[in-house]
Scaffold this active site. Structure first.
Site, short mmCIF file in Angstrom:
data_model
loop_
_atom_site.label_atom_id
_atom_site.label_comp_id
_atom_site.label_asym_id
_atom_site.label_seq_id
_atom_site.Cartn_x
_atom_site.Cartn_y
_atom_site.Cartn_z
N SER A 287 0.82 -1.12 -0.23
CA SER A 287 0.06 0.24 -0.04
C SER A 287 1.02 1.17 -0.02
O SER A 287 1.53 1.27 -0.93
CB SER A 287 -1.00 0.00 1.21
OG SER A 287 -1.88 0.82 1.04
N ASP A 420 -6.33 -3.90 -1.72
CA ASP A 420 -5.14 -3.53 -0.96
C ASP A 420 -4.03 -4.81 -0.48
O ASP A 420 -4.67 -5.92 0.04
CB ASP A 420 -5.57 -2.83 0.06
CG ASP A 420 -4.35 -1.97 0.78
OD1 ASP A 420 -3.59 -2.84 1.39
OD2 ASP A 420 -4.18 -0.90 0.64
#
Length: 574
Positions: A287, A420
């Site tokens: 991320s 994610d």
């Protein structure tokens, strides 16, 4: 139209003070010196329109060829617009004559940026190319003025656009001298976080530290922490190709809290004198950690990334969750290029985690800038031939990889089939070590065992630990009355949050396992992750809260000086 009254005002002045732009248009049809005539206060009609914030009048005056370069005691019309924070008026003047952002007022020799009273006005000029470190006649920058006027938001805008926190102004004072004199703890923290030095003397030999000693004990404590840092430095950009062992850097996810990672990396770079890119052979990120891994790969300085993160949050976290993906994607394209491929830059080797969510169970995918190692073990589950394989590294766009790794559920919509990477590997350390082992095994199977390098150092950086808080109830049951229904709803909410936190927790047993595995195979393991005083959200936009988190990171670095010194020695050893 050229006749003036007792105040020196022409019909144009009166028209500006009225409410009809049509009258002004009518007056401007014929050439007249009254258009640029100054009254007894030195104000032209354009000055007056900017002071009053009458954007339509400014537009008409400019169309009638009113001059932007008419000086009044307070400066040019652009200075008047900045003084009264009339953004629309200032934008129209700059749109008509872009050189006005560099104009100096006759009294102070100050640029329009010196006159900015808030962050919005400062950013408007900075985005249009205003020199952030331009000095006035007295030698002060806009940052000096913002600190003198206790304008924290304006000072932050300047710092995030690269203002020199150590610039010497009038009498040799830096902004930190001024912040100490005003006993402004908030500004002192911000300036130190952005690199201001507490022992820089002014023309009288006084340092910010000396001023702090006369003001308060709290300021003295800030100085004490700051002194543990290294002075300004020049980074070496030479990779040690003779290194016999590999170094791995792992960067956690955490949204805007990636600022904590940046501050830790700046400390490591300062202590070593070597750029992060050349200290490590492998970089893994999830991320926000993935974005920073790519920034390292593409030789972006951490000081630049710090300012960029502060600016980026205001672009990306607008409105309510889930946020629009457009601003984030435009930001990534702008920084990494719209057509840049993962394999365009080879060193260091970089991997970003992503979650393939088009299958059940979902799979961890690594976006690499190198060819993936061939698998020699049986897959955990039978592969589905109907599922499209991910793009090869040579075809994978960098910005898409970053976007896919950072598609945090509820914060952003999924990027195609990717969610994610933090859902499966918010702390990517063990997955990165597994990847490196498989990569080396692949080399051995291909008869290239001479290229294998053993890992000697693993550095894992977190985005800050939140304080532990008690949970009153996670009980979920069939309710029999309204009170029990409320209790069940509350319990379900707390349980859901706990499940998500358990899945994405980058600390706890994830760190214990990584440390234990490294110790078992003789690898030096360093986990650096400061404890934050408050819970900072992934989409925090408050500058003061983020500066405080960075200050707590500075305190953490101070408290762990020996650990940092040991780490740097190992990273610099051949």
């Amino acid at each position: 139209m050229d006749v003036t009254d007792s105040k020196g005002e022409t019909a144009f002045h009166y028209a500006v003070q009225g409410d009809s732009s049509q009258v002004l248009q009518l007056l401007g049809k014929n050439a007249s010196s009254g258009l640029n005539q100054a009254n007894h206060q030195g104000l032209t009609p354009l000055h007056l329109a900017c002071q009053l914030g009458k954007e339509e009048m400014v537009r008409v005056l400019l169309l009638c060829n009113a001059r932007c370069n008419m000086a009044a005691p307070c400066g040019y019309p652009i200075h008047m617009a900045m003084k009264f924070s009339q953004k629309g008026c200032a934008e129209m003047i700059v749109g008509m004559d872009s050189n006005q952002i560099h104009s100096k007022d006759p009294r102070y020799g100050a640029s329009p940026l010196h006159w900015a009273k808030n962050a919005e006005m400062a950013r408007m000029l900075l985005k249009r190319g205003s020199d952030v470190d331009c000095t006035s006649a007295s030698g002060n920058t806009a940052l000096h003025v913002a600190v003198m006027r206790s304008r924290f938001d304006c000072a932050m805008a300047l710092l995030t656009y690269g203002a020199n926190a150590g610039a010497r102004g009038e009498h040799g004072n830096t902004p930190l001298h001024l912040a100490m004199s005003k006993d402004s703890v908030e500004l002192v923290k911000a300036l130190i976080v952005f690199g201001a030095e507490v022992d820089a003397p002014n023309d009288f030999g006084e340092t910010p530290a000396f001023i702090a000693s006369k003001i308060s004990k709290q300021l003295e404590d800030l100085v004490h922490v700051s002194r543990a840092r290294k002075p300004p430095f020049l980074l070496s950009s030479t990779r040690d190709e003779k290194r016999t062992h590999d170094h791995l850097l792992c960067l956690d996810g955490g949204g805007v809290k990636g600022l904590v990672i940046i501050q830790l990396l700046i400390a490591i770079e300062k202590a070593s004198g070597v750029a992060t890119k050349d200290l490590f052979d492998w970089v893994a990120g999830t991320s926000t950690g993935g974005i920073l891994a790519l920034a390292i790969l593409h030789s972006k300085s951490m000081a630049y990334m710090r300012g960029l993160y502060f600016r980026m949050k205001d672009e990306v976290f607008r409105g309510s969750r889930p946020y629009e993906s457009g601003p984030l994607e435009e930001f990534l394209k702008r920084e990494f290029g719209e057509h840049t491929k993962m394999t365009d830059v080879k060193k260091p080797k970089v991997m970003l985690t992503g979650t393939l969510s088009d299958r059940q169970p979902p799979e961890l995918h690594l976006f690499r800038n190198y060819e993936a190692p061939e698998a020699f073990r049986e897959p955990h589950i039978s592969p589905n031939v109907n599922l499209k394989p991910p793009a090869q590294p040579s075809e994978q766009l960098v910005w898409r990889a970053a976007r896919s790794s950072g598609a945090a559920p509820t914060y952003f919509r999924p990027n195609g089939r990717f969610l994610d990477g933090g859902l499966l590997a918010n702390n990517p350390t063990l997955d990165a070590m597994t990847e490196i082992h498989e990569y080396n095994q692949d080399l051995i199977h291909k008869g290239q065992g001479n290229k294998v390098k053993k890992l000697s150092v693993v550095v894992s950086l977190g985005t800050g630990r939140s304080p532990q808080v008690p949970v009153s109830c996670v009980d979920v049951f069939r309710p029999s009355n309204p009170w029990e229904l409320a209790k069940t709803v509350f319990g379900a909410k707390e349980l859901g949050k706990m499940v998500v936190d358990c899945c994405t927790d980058p600390d706890g047993r994830a760190v214990d396992r990584a440390r234990a595995w490294c110790e078992m195979v003789g690898i030096q393991y360093f986990r650096l992750n400061p404890l934050l005083g408050t819970d900072i959200m992934l989409d925090e936009v408050n500058d003061a809260a983020l500066v405080n988190a960075l200050w707590e990171t500075e305190v953490y670095i101070y408290q762990h000086q020996e650990q940092f010194q040991k780490l740097v020695q190992l990273l610099l050893s051949p």
